[in-house]
Write a protein that holds these residues in place. Sequence first.
Motif, mmCIF file in Angstrom:
data_model
loop_
_atom_site.group_PDB
_atom_site.id
_atom_site.type_symbol
_atom_site.label_atom_id
_atom_site.label_comp_id
_atom_site.label_asym_id
_atom_site.label_seq_id
_atom_site.Cartn_x
_atom_site.Cartn_y
_atom_site.Cartn_z
ATOM 1 N N ALA A 548 0.833 -1.211 0.000
ATOM 2 C CA ALA A 548 0.000 0.000 0.000
ATOM 3 C C ALA A 548 0.863 1.253 0.000
ATOM 4 C CB ALA A 548 -0.942 -0.019 1.208
ATOM 5 N N GLU A 549 1.912 1.274 0.806
ATOM 6 C CA GLU A 549 2.816 2.429 0.810
ATOM 7 C C GLU A 549 3.451 2.600 -0.559
ATOM 8 O OE1 GLU A 549 5.519 1.632 3.956
ATOM 9 O OE2 GLU A 549 4.129 2.312 5.543
ATOM 10 N N GLU A 550 3.857 1.525 -1.173
ATOM 11 C CA GLU A 550 4.476 1.595 -2.497
ATOM 12 C C GLU A 550 3.463 2.063 -3.540
ATOM 13 O OE1 GLU A 550 6.839 -1.345 -5.635
ATOM 14 O OE2 GLU A 550 6.281 -2.049 -3.619
ATOM 15 N N TYR A 551 2.166 1.757 -3.347
ATOM 16 C CA TYR A 551 1.126 2.159 -4.293
ATOM 17 C C TYR A 551 0.924 3.685 -4.248
ATOM 18 C CZ TYR A 551 -3.263 1.913 -6.900
ATOM 19 O OH TYR A 551 -4.261 2.083 -7.842
ATOM 20 N N ASP A 556 -2.062 7.199 6.948
ATOM 21 C CA ASP A 556 -3.376 6.943 7.542
ATOM 22 C C ASP A 556 -4.193 6.006 6.668
ATOM 23 O OD1 ASP A 556 -2.735 8.560 9.651
ATOM 24 O OD2 ASP A 556 -3.689 10.343 8.802
ATOM 25 N N VAL A 557 -4.132 6.212 5.371
ATOM 26 C CA VAL A 557 -4.896 5.362 4.453
ATOM 27 C C VAL A 557 -4.382 3.921 4.515
ATOM 28 C CG1 VAL A 557 -5.461 4.949 2.039
ATOM 29 C CG2 VAL A 557 -5.521 7.266 2.956
ATOM 30 N N LEU A 563 -6.273 -2.360 8.481
ATOM 31 C CA LEU A 563 -7.225 -2.695 9.542
ATOM 32 C C LEU A 563 -8.465 -3.379 8.967
ATOM 33 C CD1 LEU A 563 -8.024 -2.598 12.497
ATOM 34 C CD2 LEU A 563 -8.906 -0.274 12.127
ATOM 35 N N ALA A 564 -8.980 -2.838 7.854
ATOM 36 C CA ALA A 564 -10.164 -3.431 7.240
ATOM 37 C C ALA A 564 -9.861 -4.845 6.723
ATOM 38 C CB ALA A 564 -10.659 -2.540 6.097
ATOM 39 N N GLU A 630 -16.472 1.935 6.959
ATOM 40 C CA GLU A 630 -15.897 3.228 7.327
ATOM 41 C C GLU A 630 -14.486 3.403 6.791
ATOM 42 O OE1 GLU A 630 -17.333 5.741 8.807
ATOM 43 O OE2 GLU A 630 -19.237 4.689 9.055
ATOM 44 N N LEU A 631 -13.743 2.280 6.574
ATOM 45 C CA LEU A 631 -12.310 2.388 6.284
ATOM 46 C C LEU A 631 -11.981 2.268 4.810
ATOM 47 C CD1 LEU A 631 -10.894 0.244 9.229
ATOM 48 C CD2 LEU A 631 -11.057 2.742 9.076
#
Length: 669
Positions: A548-551, A556-557, A563-564, A630-631
Amino acid sequence: MRVTGISSLRLRTLALVLLAVVPALILAVSTAREQREMESRRVREDMLRIARLVASDSDGTVDAARQFLAAVAQIPEIRKRDSLKAETILTDLREKNGFYEEIGATDLEGRVFANTGLPPPDSMRDDWRRAIQTRRFAVGYTTGGGRDTALNFAVPFHDEKGAVAGVVFATLKLDWRREFVRWELPPGSMMTVVDRSGRVVLRYPESEGFTGQALRNEPIVREMLRRPEGAVEAVGLDKVTRLYGFSTLRGALESNGLVVGVGVPRKAVFQPLEVAFRRNLLLLAVVALLAMLAAWIGGDWFFLRQVRAMVTASERLSEGDLSSRTGLHYGNDELSQLARSFDEMGASLEHLSGHYELILRSVGDGIYVVNREGYMSVVNPAAARILGCGPLALIGAHHHEIGIGERFSYAGTGPAEGCPICQVSQSQEGSRSDADTIKRRDGASVPVEYIVTPAVERGEVVGAVITFRDISERLNAQKEIDRAHEEIVSVLAEKRRFYRDVIKSVTRDRLRLVERDEIPNEGEQVLDLPLNTAVDDRNLRHKLVGMAEEYGFSHDVVGHLVLAAGEASTNAVKHATDGRGQVFLTKDRFIVRISDKGHGIPADDLPRPLFQPGFSTKVSLGMGYTLMLELVDRVWLATGVEGTTVQLEKWLHPEEHEDPILKEAFERF
């Protein structure tokens, strides 16, 4: 058949008696053979001993003659060849030694200058010449053509100067008959004397004129010339087999040599043994006959009567009379125990038959049995009721008259293609059907389920057992169940469609309830992990952070996405099996798909876990689905008995995906 069986048993009993006599017969024959061998050996040894004694007596006579003539050769009148005085002296000596036939003396030319009897035969001159040439004692013989044989003796004598001047001789007749008679041998016995050339010197008693003949090739003569002495069984000169003993006159070995043989007829030796053997065989035959008679009479009383009773009872039992019993009194012997066991078996069969009939009458399923030719032999009441007639009407009927199988129709009695019972006989394997038909006697078809089982006896199919059940009521009930099921399925589908539309509206299209094949497969798959343990769950979260960080998502996202996804993966690990975590990437969407093979969420429970915070069908779900909504930007949910699939989408630019019409409708709602 009964008479044949009893007769066979009686014959077997007699055969056992004969078999018991066989060892005694073998023993008698073996004993007789051994006795014959022992007697043969004893007689041959006796004959050899007699022959030795005869030869030994003859040898003693020869030795005495040698000493006598040696003394005569020293008489001065003999040495001086004084004919008158020498003849007087020799006559006196002959009178004193009467066993000599004649005594005389010759010069070197063979002229007799002193003699006490008849002129000697010409055959003696060979003995004289041998004595002069060898300067030793010489022995010869002269056959008299009768019962006696004369032995000729010659010793050289010397003159006063020590030179050989001539020989003194003597003739001695051996009384072979006297030697033979004193042994008291049985009639047919024979004494035979032969020389080394095979000529018969003497044969007593003589009846066929063999004396003087050269018979070297006769069996007994060959045996006598083959070795100095021995004992044999051989064919005599008169073709009579005798037991012989023979020995050589050793004093005569220096010349032609004489062999004396004494033989006893084989028949005379073995006749007493043969008489005893025949007597023993006769006694054994009498004993065997008495034993067989006792077995014939006593066998009928002691066991054939009981056997006959058991045979009669078994025949009645085989004809179906299960009440048949032997009626014998039980004792402690084996036949009584057998009769008791037979009666107990009959009682057990009668009891089992009653149970068998009870089971056939009580069972609700139809059962009938056919033999290898296809004819019914057993039909229970339930089968008769289903088939629409009485059991007795079906016994003996061919199973083709009933015909299991709606596609089967055949009126013959031979094997038919498609008939399940015929197929069992051919393949030796059973068959079954859960839904088929059977034809009644009135031609109507009845829906049934059936099982055809081969009846196997000693590895060979001898028939078939058919068990069937009328399933008319079950089929009607099944139709009702199917109709009710269709109504329930229709109601549930309508309810699911309602929930689907409401959920879509309430969540502003962020949660879509779909079927598994309706979940879109978009983007490139960059991750595929199993989710079976807590370690797999942690591994998925860890990889999601980096991807996700690489994307390009913010910190926060990334946390919201992990978490989801963690909520969904935790449910898969804890409450399902064969979970998987997959990641797909498009230009503007990060997609996480969590799937498992659990029990899914029931349709009636769908609203509450989606909209009621804290509700869960499992204790550990907690705020799962409400938190996911929510996430992330969109949640795809496919759930059912085959498992659950949750696909989470996080958009790189959420504002570009807003639907203003849907947003306005949601606000109004």
